[in-house]
Each structure stands twice: as structure tokens, then as C-alpha cells.
Motif scaffolding. Structure first.
Motif, mmCIF file in Angstrom:
data_model
loop_
_atom_site.group_PDB
_atom_site.id
_atom_site.type_symbol
_atom_site.label_atom_id
_atom_site.label_comp_id
_atom_site.label_asym_id
_atom_site.label_seq_id
_atom_site.Cartn_x
_atom_site.Cartn_y
_atom_site.Cartn_z
ATOM 1 N N ALA A 105 4.622 0.901 5.616
ATOM 2 C CA ALA A 105 4.548 -0.557 5.530
ATOM 3 C C ALA A 105 3.685 -1.159 6.623
ATOM 4 C CB ALA A 105 5.953 -1.150 5.583
ATOM 5 N N ILE A 106 3.552 -0.454 7.754
ATOM 6 C CA ILE A 106 2.755 -1.019 8.846
ATOM 7 C C ILE A 106 1.281 -0.630 8.732
ATOM 8 C CG2 ILE A 106 4.739 -1.036 10.379
ATOM 9 C CD1 ILE A 106 3.617 1.417 11.783
ATOM 10 N N LEU A 107 0.953 0.263 7.795
ATOM 11 C CA LEU A 107 -0.448 0.613 7.563
ATOM 12 C C LEU A 107 -1.122 -0.492 6.763
ATOM 13 C CD1 LEU A 107 -0.134 4.376 6.545
ATOM 14 C CD2 LEU A 107 -0.853 3.472 8.755
ATOM 15 N N SER A 108 -2.411 -0.667 6.962
ATOM 16 C CA SER A 108 -3.140 -1.660 6.181
ATOM 17 C C SER A 108 -3.281 -1.173 4.743
ATOM 18 C CB SER A 108 -4.521 -1.912 6.785
ATOM 19 O OG SER A 108 -5.376 -0.813 6.541
ATOM 20 N N VAL A 109 -3.441 -2.119 3.830
ATOM 21 C CA VAL A 109 -3.597 -1.767 2.425
ATOM 22 C C VAL A 109 -4.826 -0.893 2.223
ATOM 23 C CG1 VAL A 109 -4.060 -2.717 0.128
ATOM 24 C CG2 VAL A 109 -2.385 -3.806 1.614
ATOM 25 N N THR A 110 -5.886 -1.158 2.964
ATOM 26 C CA THR A 110 -7.117 -0.377 2.816
ATOM 27 C C THR A 110 -6.883 1.088 3.154
ATOM 28 O OG1 THR A 110 -8.442 -2.325 3.383
ATOM 29 C CG2 THR A 110 -9.517 -0.171 3.543
ATOM 30 N N VAL A 111 -6.151 1.345 4.236
ATOM 31 C CA VAL A 111 -5.863 2.723 4.638
ATOM 32 C C VAL A 111 -5.015 3.416 3.577
ATOM 33 C CG1 VAL A 111 -4.663 4.154 6.330
ATOM 34 C CG2 VAL A 111 -6.068 2.242 7.093
#
Length: 259
Positions: free
Chosen positions: A77-83
Motif C-alpha cells: 500500500a505504501i508503494l506508488s501505483v507506478t512501481v
């Protein structure tokens, strides 16, 4: 603006409800709705039960393992959507991707797919990516709610001989109704606003088969410069969200719980 013909720079005149009529007569508009509610269905029917089971599993662990699972649950959840999207693009790659490679190694080559370019698999594939990213966040919300339930309830159930399943069904889940209501609203509206994963993973393709309502609004306003129609889609979308929020508030967890 939704009542005018507008190209983003100039107001080209009042058209009344024509933008709404044109939008609702478009097959792409209804296809985008179908995709949006498919994501909502995946999020609610699969995501919430899995999140609840994960939260119950974490609560049953020792403190050491609980810390590990709480960290693991929150990490996506803390990762960016792009990653996240780039990771899953690699998983779905048809030639060397993880999923097809596993299927081929198991002798199930007939089950392999070009996951993000086939109409039947593109939306479920994106939905699984979305589910994976936020299932842990919902689990942590449920877990936080579980920790607010007085331990005396569980002690009384243990004395009465209740097993784990009975405790979950008779105590934990009923007493989490306010948290369930909050997560239900958060998940539903969050799923309806589904856009970023589609933008990164497929750009709405193949063709327009993976567009959601928000993506259709963006495409109409910015790619075709029909801002009047794009804002008409936005108004319709807002009304749908308000209606869904009202229904959840009205019919879910209406009784106030006091411990």
C-alpha cells in the motif's frame, strides 16, 4: 461546463442536456461502467473477505510474527501505483513473465495468456493487481478494530468452550460492523475511482476494453478535447458515488455499538 460545448479553451455555446444524451448513448460509456463495477465487485467480494481473514490470522499470531505480517501487509500500500504496475507488468508479460512461465513449467501451456491484451483477461488481471496493493491496508483497518474489542468477551467465550470459528462469527465480526462499514465505503469509492493502474498498465487498451469511468472521463476531456462531455461524465459519476454512499450509510451497520 457540462451544459456547454467546450474544447478546454473556448466555450462554444450552451447545448443544454445534449452532452448527457451523447455520453449515455455511447457504448464506451457503458463499457467503462461495466469495467468499473467489475473492479468494485473484485474489491468487495474477494478483497474484503480476504482482508478480514488476514486480520484474524494476524491477531492469532505471537507478537513477533504479528509485527512481521503487519509490515508485510502494509508494504504494497505504501508503494506508488507506478512501481506496483511495473512489477505486475513483468508478471503478466506473455513470453517470459512469471505467470506464464509457471504454467509452462507445470505443463499447462494451454492455460497461458497474453494477459493484458486479451479482452477476457485484461480487466481481471488489472483487478488482481489493484486487489494485491490494497488488501493489506484493509486488513490493518480490520485488525485495528479487532484490538478495540474488550478481551473479556473472548475470555467468556473461551470459558464457554467456543472454538476459533465460533468466536469470529459470534463476537469479532458482529462487533466490527462500524469498521466494516467504513472499509466498505472506502473500498467501494476507491474502486470506483480506479484509474492509475489502467493508465500505466494498458492505457485503456486493447482498444477501449479496459477503460473505467474515470479513464473514460479523462479520455473524453483531454484526448478528444470534448470537455463538455467529459464534465458530464464527471457529474454522473459524482451522483453515482453519492447514491452508493447513501445506500451504505442507510442500510449497513445502522445500530450504534457500545462496548
Amino acid at each position: 461546463m457540462s451544459l456547454h460545448k467546450h474544447d478546454g479553451f473556448r466555450n462554444l455555446g450552451f447545448v443544454g442536456l445534449d452532452n448527457y444524451k451523447d455520453v449515455m448513448a455511447s457504448p464506451s460509456f457503458w463499457s467503462a461502467h461495466k469495467n468499473t463495477y467489475l473492479i468494485v465487485g473484485i474489491s468487495l467480494l474477494l478483497g474484503l473477505p480476504l482482508s478480514m481473514m488476514l486480520s484474524l490470522f494476524m491477531d492469532a499470531q505471537t507478537p513477533r510474527f504479528r509485527r512481521f505480517f503487519k509490515t508485510a501487509a502494509m508494504f504494497p500500500a505504501i508503494l506508488s501505483v507506478t512501481v506496483v504496475a511495473q512489477i505486475w507488468l513483468a508478471f503478466y508479460e506473455p513470453n517470459w513473465g512469471l505467470f506464464n512461465s509457471i504454467l509452462q513449467s507445470l505443463g499447462l501451456s494451454s492455460w497461458t495468456h497474453s494477459w493484458l491484451t486479451e479482452k477476457k483477461t485484461v480487466m481481471p488481471s488489472i483487478g488482481v493487481t489493484f486487489l494485491w496493493q490494497y488488501i493489506g491496508l484493509n486488513a490493518m483497518l480490520f485488525y485495528t478494530g479487532i484490538k478495540t474489542i474488550p478481551k473479556s468477551y473472548y475470555e467468556a467465550a473461551l470459558i464457554d468452550g467456543a472454538n476459533f470459528v465460533q468466536v469470529c462469527l459470534r463476537i469479532t465480526i458482529p462487533l466490527l460492523q462500524n469498521v466494516i462499514k467504513y472499509v466498505l465505503i472506502l473500498s467501494t469509492l476507491g474502486s470506483m475511482a480506479f484509474y492509475s493502474h489502467v493508465r500505466v498498465m494498458t492505457a485503456g487498451g486493447p482498444g477501449d476494453t479496459s477503460r473505467t469511468v474515470i479513464y473514460q472521463m479523462y479520455y473524453t476531456a483531454f484526448d478528444t478535447s470534448e470537455f463538455g462531455k467529459g464534465t458530464a461524465i464527471a457529474v454522473i459519476f459524482i451522483l453515482e458515488c453519492l447514491l452508493i454512499s447513501f445506500v451504505i450509510q442507510r442500510y449497513v451497520a445502522r445500530e450504534k455499538l457500545e462496548f
